[in-house]
Each structure stands twice: as C-alpha cells, then as structure tokens.
Design an enzyme around this catalytic site. Structure first.
Site, mmCIF file in Angstrom:
data_model
loop_
_atom_site.group_PDB
_atom_site.id
_atom_site.type_symbol
_atom_site.label_atom_id
_atom_site.label_comp_id
_atom_site.label_asym_id
_atom_site.label_seq_id
_atom_site.Cartn_x
_atom_site.Cartn_y
_atom_site.Cartn_z
ATOM 1 N N ARG A 106 -25.808 -4.064 39.909
ATOM 2 C CA ARG A 106 -25.233 -4.626 38.681
ATOM 3 C C ARG A 106 -25.853 -3.995 37.441
ATOM 4 N NH1 ARG A 106 -23.379 -6.060 34.733
ATOM 5 N NH2 ARG A 106 -22.408 -8.021 34.112
ATOM 6 N N HIS A 139 -28.813 -12.790 44.040
ATOM 7 C CA HIS A 139 -28.307 -13.972 43.359
ATOM 8 C C HIS A 139 -29.371 -15.066 43.310
ATOM 9 C CE1 HIS A 139 -24.757 -16.614 42.249
ATOM 10 N NE2 HIS A 139 -24.531 -15.503 41.568
ATOM 11 N N ASP A 151 -23.559 -24.068 32.587
ATOM 12 C CA ASP A 151 -24.247 -24.112 33.870
ATOM 13 C C ASP A 151 -25.042 -25.413 33.919
ATOM 14 O OD1 ASP A 151 -25.843 -23.152 36.301
ATOM 15 O OD2 ASP A 151 -24.687 -21.358 35.808
ATOM 16 N N HIS A 184 -19.564 -22.498 34.932
ATOM 17 C CA HIS A 184 -20.344 -21.803 35.958
ATOM 18 C C HIS A 184 -21.268 -22.784 36.671
ATOM 19 C CE1 HIS A 184 -23.131 -18.430 37.337
ATOM 20 N NE2 HIS A 184 -21.935 -18.009 37.672
ATOM 21 N N GLU A 222 -29.540 -15.843 48.052
ATOM 22 C CA GLU A 222 -29.415 -17.070 47.270
ATOM 23 C C GLU A 222 -30.664 -17.924 47.413
ATOM 24 O OE1 GLU A 222 -26.801 -17.791 45.447
ATOM 25 O OE2 GLU A 222 -25.106 -16.639 46.261
#
Length: 465
Positions: free
Chosen positions: A104, A150, A181, A371, A399
């Site tokens: 990314r 993530h 969020d 989000h 995660e």
C-alpha cells in the site's frame, strides 16, 4: 493431466477456503490482562481521536509504535510525521517506529495517476530531518490482492490508542469530512508492552520487513523467500499474555491476532463469542459481506431467540461510492455489490426483521463515510478490532483485536453511549424493500453485475473484498 486452472486461481482457492477449529471453553477461559475500568476510555469521533493521538505523541517519553494500514501523504499524514519528528527532536532517547503495509505504501491511490506512493514522503522527511522516525513496510503477502497488514493499535509509552482507522485527512476529520470508526484509549503497561513486544519480535526483526524511509527499496520479487518465512511465522504468532486469574472488579482485556485460514485465533475467538451469546449481539461492519461461518452462527442465534443488531454503512457512505454525474469507474461497483448482499440477507431473514428480533441499521451522514467494525455482546463483552468481518479479513489479511470482558458491567455506560451515538445517523430498515432494487441501479452497475453473475465471478469478488 495438467490442471486447466492457472496458478493464480489455484493459489486463490487455497487461501480462500477457510478452515478452523472450535475453541474449548468460553470467554472466561481466555488469558487476559486485568485492567481497571477507569483506565479504559471510549472516545467519540475523529476529532477526539486526533486530539488524543497528538497529545500522546507530545507527552511520550520512551516509545512510540504506530501500526496502521497506511500513513497517507496528505495534510493529516504530514501533521503526524511533523509531530513524531518534533517529539524525537525534543527527546533524542525516544524510540519511534511506524509500521504500514509494504504494498500500500508503494503505490498511488486507486483511480489516480501512478506514483511512488507514500514511501516517497517518508524518504523526503528522513532526508530533511534525519532517521529518528523509522518507517517500516510489512509485506504479509506477495501481492496486495492476497492480503495486507491490517493490524491496528498505537502504543505510546504505557497507553494503547486503538482504532480501525489509518492515518489520513478523512480518518482524522480534516477539511470538513470524516470517515467514522471506533476509538478506544487503554492505559495499561502490560497490554502496551505485549503489543509493542509483538511488533518488535515478529515484524521489526523479520528479514521481509524493510525501512521505507531509506533508498533504494528492494523489489517485492526479491523478497519472496523472506515473505514466505514471515507468513509462516505469523501463522503461529500470538501476543504474550499473563496466565493469572483476573481479580473481581477488573476488566479482562485479551489482545488477539489472526492470520491465515488454519487455526486463526482471532476468527475462532470471534465465533466462540458469538456462539456463547445469550441475549443480544450488536455487530458493526463497513462492508456487508459476512464470512459464511459468521452468517451461519447468526442464523443459529436467531433461531435460539437472540436479538441481533447489525449496523452497516449506506452505499453512499462507502469509500468507493461514485455519485451520479461523476465518471464511473469499475471500482464504483463495490457499494452496490455490498448492498445487494444486504438485500438478500434481509430478504432471507424477513420474518426476524418484521418482529424486531433482527435489526438492520444503515448509517449515513452527508458525504462522510463509515468504517466501524466490532461486536458488543450481552452487556459484558466487547470486541474492538480493525477486522471488517468479511472473507478477506477472515483468511487473507493480518488482523488483530482486543476483547474486553466486563462481568461486573462497569463499562456498560460507555458501550451504550457509543451505540446511541452511532444510531444518531442511522436508520433501521423496515424490510428488504427499503433497499434499492438492483433493477434500479445505474446502467453501468447493472451491466457489470450481470457479467460477473454470468461467470460467477461475483462470488470470487465477495471473497476478495
């Protein structure tokens, strides 16, 4: 006979077929840190999150470890880097590390012109101000398509600032727009130490993880062996946790990690928590694309009589929504794909929706985006996580999350206030007819959906996105 499937298809199939095992025992059997309830704060909104982040950076004395999908080259990203370099200049002994996804960081934004990505900004800062802020790129997979870093959580001295947000203008609420969020601040030395130690042992010390603020950068193809070793290590990695009983009156916090389709601790714990729900579940996800085991468990809970609330973003609150009148790109299909998933789910559970046992909420606030992710269960359990609760998070991305177990219900006021605040901009669906019928979608969307459905690629997309 050689398989007719290309190598890419075979690799996708292997990675997208989730396996797992049931955890023995219930939530109370999990090791955890004993945290006083007054050390846990739920922050309301991006402005409070931004203020807490800059306050913690300014007050830092020993360490700053920021982990996010990305730190963007925009005003908010530069403000964070400015604050980090200023903190280092004021206290040269301060150790500062930033971890972002390798892939990314090295590309431009989707739909924009090709560029060196955010890594160019990191190098520019290092050339001008020195190397006191180490920025690492973490390649958890060979390609971004197969999964990204993530992990979430900012460790600053003995505080953990946890959110699913990354760092850019919209996440930090700059220029009049925000991406909503959840935001939590936990002040606890043991938890902060465990999360920082994990990053040091499994990311910083890996040969696959390279400094993005230094040139030249190796090509990803030159790191394939190192990435393979990192991936194998992460599949067995976990946070270091105490094994002493949690005293009565404390909140038990368990940091959880999840990576890969086999023995994914985070996935298995989430399923265990859902299966142990007695009365009520609140589930947040920004993209309605639940993994099959989660959908099956929700169906079982509904048959048992549990009340379930699911909040998702309206399609117009999706990151990739393209308003009418703007040039359409294929990425703009995604919000409609998620809405179609939600419509089918609402239709299949219409009896539960009608009697109020299943409540489906659509969040929308102007041109802001949504989000939010995580769980609230039975007034005693909360999961704060960056996991989107979709198939990609379930088997591809690296995660993590924090499980808060609060049997004395000292946090219930915070949870209820957060839930009420989220509902302020949400509407409960009366039935599936409240969602747009796909026949009324824009012509470009209808055409793409027909093509994908004809070759069954819509199912593959749901697993990848």
């Amino acid at each position: 006979m050689e398989s007719p499937h290309p190598p890419l298809a075979r690799r996708l199939a292997r990675r997208l077929l989730p396996l797992g095992r049931r955890l023995k025992g219930g939530p109370e059997s999990l090791p955890a840190f004993a945290v006083p309830a007054d050390a846990i704060t739920t922050l309301e909104g991006p402005a409070a999150f931004r203020a807490a982040l800059f306050d913690l950076i300014a007050q830092a004395r020993r360490r700053i470890v920021l982990v996010a999908l990305y730190l963007q080259d925009d005003q908010a990203g530069r403000e964070v880097l400015d604050a980090l370099y200023a903190a280092r200049a004021a206290r040269p002994e301060l150790e500062i590390e930033v971890y972002v996804d390798w892939h990314r960081a090295r590309r431009g934004l989707i739909g924009k012109a090709a560029s060196e990505g955010n890594a160019a900004m990191y190098r520019d800062y290092a050339e001008r101000l020195g190397d006191g802020v180490a920025v690492y790129g973490v390649p958890v997979q060979n390609r971004e398509l197969f999964g990204v870093l993530h992990l979430k959580g900012f460790v600053i001295d003995d505080a953990v600032l946890y959110s699913g947000a990354s760092i850019n203008d919209v996440y930090l609420g700059r220029h009049g727009r925000y991406r909503l969020d959840r935001y939590h601040l936990v002040r606890h030395a043991g938890l902060a130490g465990s999360m920082a130690d994990f990053v040091g042992r499994h990311l910083r010390d890996s040969e696959a993880v390279r400094r993005l603020d230094r040139a030249p950068l190796p090509a990803t193809r030159d790191l394939l062996l190192e990435i393979r070793h990192l991936r194998k290590q992460l599949q067995h990695a976990q946070y270091t946790l105490p094994h002493e009983p949690v005293p009565a009156g404390s909140v038990a916090i368990t940091p959880m990690l999840g990576f890969g389709r086999n023995d994914n601790r985070l996935n298995n714990t989430l399923l265990m928590l859902l299966r142990h729900a007695r009365h009520r579940v609140v589930l947040f996800t920004p993209y309605f694309n639940l993994p099959r085991p989660v959908r099956a468990t929700i169906g079982h809970l509904l048959r048992r009589g549990c009340t379930i609330d699911i909040m998702v973003g309206d399609k117009t609150a999706n990151d990739f929504y393209i308003p009418p009148g703007q040039p359409f790109r294929k990425i703009g299909l995604l919000p409609y794909l998620y809405e179609s998933n939600l419509r089918r789910f609402a239709r299949s559970h219409r009896a539960h929706v009608e009697r109020g046992q299943l409540n489906l909420w659509l969040w929308r606030d102007g041109d802001n985006s949504y989000h939010v992710k995580g769980l609230l269960i039975d007034d005693e359990l909360a999961v704060i996580t960056g996991n989107n609760l979709n198939p990609r998070a379930w088997v591809l991305d690296l995660e993590n999350g924090l499980l808060l177990r609060d049997p004395s219900r000292q946090l219930i006021a915070q949870h209820e206030a957060e839930w009420a605040s989220l509902r302020h901009h949400a509407t409960r669906l009366a039935d599936y007819h409240a969602l747009d019928n796909p026949r009324r979608y824009p012509a470009e969307v209808r055409k793409l959906l027909r093509r994908l459905s004809r070759v069954r690629l819509d199912r593959l997309l749901n697993r990848l996105l």
